[in-house]
Design an enzyme around this catalytic site. Sequence first.
Site, PDB file in Angstrom:
ATOM      1  N   GLU A 280     -14.381  10.002 -34.674  1.00 40.54           N
ATOM      2  CA  GLU A 280     -14.650  10.506 -35.646  1.00 40.54           C
ATOM      3  C   GLU A 280     -13.967  10.837 -36.954  1.00 40.54           C
ATOM      4  O   GLU A 280     -12.805  10.915 -36.855  1.00 40.54           O
ATOM      5  CB  GLU A 280     -15.148  12.038 -35.082  1.00 40.54           C
ATOM      6  CG  GLU A 280     -15.674  12.816 -36.370  1.00 40.54           C
ATOM      7  CD  GLU A 280     -16.560  12.724 -36.174  1.00 40.54           C
ATOM      8  OE1 GLU A 280     -17.302  11.196 -36.817  1.00 40.54           O
ATOM      9  OE2 GLU A 280     -17.729  13.969 -36.597  1.00 40.54           O
TER      10      GLU A 280
ATOM     11  N   ASP B 182     -15.140  20.027 -38.640  1.00 39.67           N
ATOM     12  CA  ASP B 182     -15.736  20.565 -39.635  1.00 39.67           C
ATOM     13  C   ASP B 182     -15.974  21.450 -38.483  1.00 39.67           C
ATOM     14  O   ASP B 182     -14.597  22.210 -37.718  1.00 39.67           O
ATOM     15  CB  ASP B 182     -16.412  20.154 -39.913  1.00 39.67           C
ATOM     16  CG  ASP B 182     -16.526  20.879 -41.544  1.00 39.67           C
ATOM     17  OD1 ASP B 182     -15.902  20.734 -42.430  1.00 39.67           O
ATOM     18  OD2 ASP B 182     -17.663  21.631 -41.782  1.00 39.67           O
TER      19      ASP B 182
END
Length: 175
Positions: free
Chosen positions: A98, A102
């Site tokens: 990825e 977040d």
Amino acid sequence: MYDDKCKEVLISEEELKKRVAEMGAEITKDYEGKDLVIIGVLIGSFIFMADLVREIKLPMNIDFMVAKSYMGTNTTGEVRILKDVVYPVAGKDVLIVEDVVDSGFTLSKVKEHFKNRGATSVKICAAFDKPSRRVVDNLNVDYKGFVIPDKFIVGYGLDCDEEYRNIKDIRIFNP
Ligand code: IMP
Ligand code: MG
């Protein structure tokens, strides 16, 4: 070349290259003798993925998926898998690649998806991690390139509304 919104360099090309090589070496060590399949979460991971796989000195399969949780600079919390992998993951050691973690919504959903498909193991590799933004609290990022502050970053594959992905280094986006 780029507009005033992304002038500030956070991580240089040289730093990226050095760190990705270190991560590749670590993954090479950990996955020796395993049935490795590396799955990139499009679109943001495409440059990191291309660099990382060339630093892993092992046989591997490569696949991609598309998952989306974001509108502009705010997470929606809703994750949709828009494109699944092409090949079955049952019995494989899956490493999800990825761009940035977040809130953690995207990766927890993607991880669960591959566990349900019968992968032998599912680990996470992210170029960048923003732990201060985490909402999902049981998500372990097994390999992380850089821990970054609570700033919105672009470049090295990462976008803001689909722009700036082709910037070679990592910059802070100031709207
Ligand atoms: P999460 O589901 O909130 O963890 O969000 C992960 C996704 O949000 C990433 O795959 C990115 O596409 C996007 N994202 C989060 N932070 C940033 C950022 O600083 N720059 C660009 N994209 C980001
Ligand atoms: Mg994005």
